[in-house]
Design an enzyme around this catalytic site. Sequence first.
Site, PDB file in Angstrom:
ATOM      1  N   CYS A  80      47.514 129.485 178.091  1.00 24.26           N
ATOM      2  CA  CYS A  80      48.351 129.857 179.241  1.00 24.26           C
ATOM      3  C   CYS A  80      48.152 128.882 180.413  1.00 24.26           C
ATOM      4  CB  CYS A  80      48.086 131.310 179.622  1.00 24.26           C
ATOM      5  SG  CYS A  80      49.437 132.014 180.556  1.00 24.26           S
ATOM      6  N   ILE A 132      51.248 136.780 179.583  1.00 26.22           N
ATOM      7  CA  ILE A 132      51.016 137.209 180.967  1.00 26.22           C
ATOM      8  C   ILE A 132      51.454 136.071 181.888  1.00 26.22           C
ATOM      9  CG2 ILE A 132      49.315 138.052 182.638  1.00 26.22           C
ATOM     10  CD1 ILE A 132      47.506 138.707 180.140  1.00 26.22           C
ATOM     11  N   HIS A 168      47.786 134.638 174.901  1.00 27.01           N
ATOM     12  CA  HIS A 168      46.337 134.839 175.098  1.00 27.01           C
ATOM     13  C   HIS A 168      45.668 135.462 173.872  1.00 27.01           C
ATOM     14  CE1 HIS A 168      46.064 134.201 179.517  1.00 27.01           C
ATOM     15  NE2 HIS A 168      47.330 134.547 179.478  1.00 27.01           N
ATOM     16  N   GLU A 170      42.669 135.606 173.227  1.00 23.51           N
ATOM     17  CA  GLU A 170      41.407 136.248 173.630  1.00 23.51           C
ATOM     18  C   GLU A 170      41.619 137.679 174.117  1.00 23.51           C
ATOM     19  OE1 GLU A 170      43.123 134.239 175.452  1.00 23.51           O
ATOM     20  OE2 GLU A 170      42.877 134.708 177.586  1.00 23.51           O
TER      21      GLU A 170
END
Length: 194
Positions: A80, A132, A168, A170
């Site tokens: 990102c 996001i 993302h 993670e």
Amino acid sequence: MTIGVLALQGSVVEHLKLIQSVNKKINAVPVRTADEINAVDGLIIPGGESTTLRILIDGAKLFNVIKSRIDAGMPVWGTCAGLILLASRIEGERPYLSAIDVDVKRNAYGRQIDSFVTEGDFGGMYIGMVFIRAPKITRVGERVQVLSALDNDPVAVRQNNVLATAFHPEMMPRDNRVHKYFVGMVEETGAKIY
Ligand code: GLN
């Protein structure tokens, strides 16, 4: 094998946990100084806010060490905001590390409230993808491999030792497959897990 997560801002702990889950014997460490960055076999630049990250990297005088290690072949993965910092062109802004031949447009998937989770293919694996305030990849160079696409837009790209994802991985704490893929890139350089 030592994998560092740039720990100036953003989702650091999440990345460290997932790298560690790939193999307990990997040394997964937060990095904040040039010496620490020089000691890793691979580096993750996490999500966060790219303008803030640029300021923090510049302030800590880490630009040159990161850039020279990437140019020397160290595997790096930007998620990102990390993708934005690695891109060769950023719409309306000066590029930063210019390490992968893609153009990006910041915040093109909408505001924080427009964040979403979806599923898609990552190099042949079906994975969850969390977006996001993600950047859109608006152009990929000839030498860039597209590992994931969403509605025809690339969302995971690789050029040699540089991996970048608009989403993302993670944020999917039970799925370490993209982290495993990155560990594989680090293994390709000859770094061994003892
Ligand atoms: N919107 C942020 C930026 O432009 C990136 C968001 C993220 O990393 N989740 O830097």
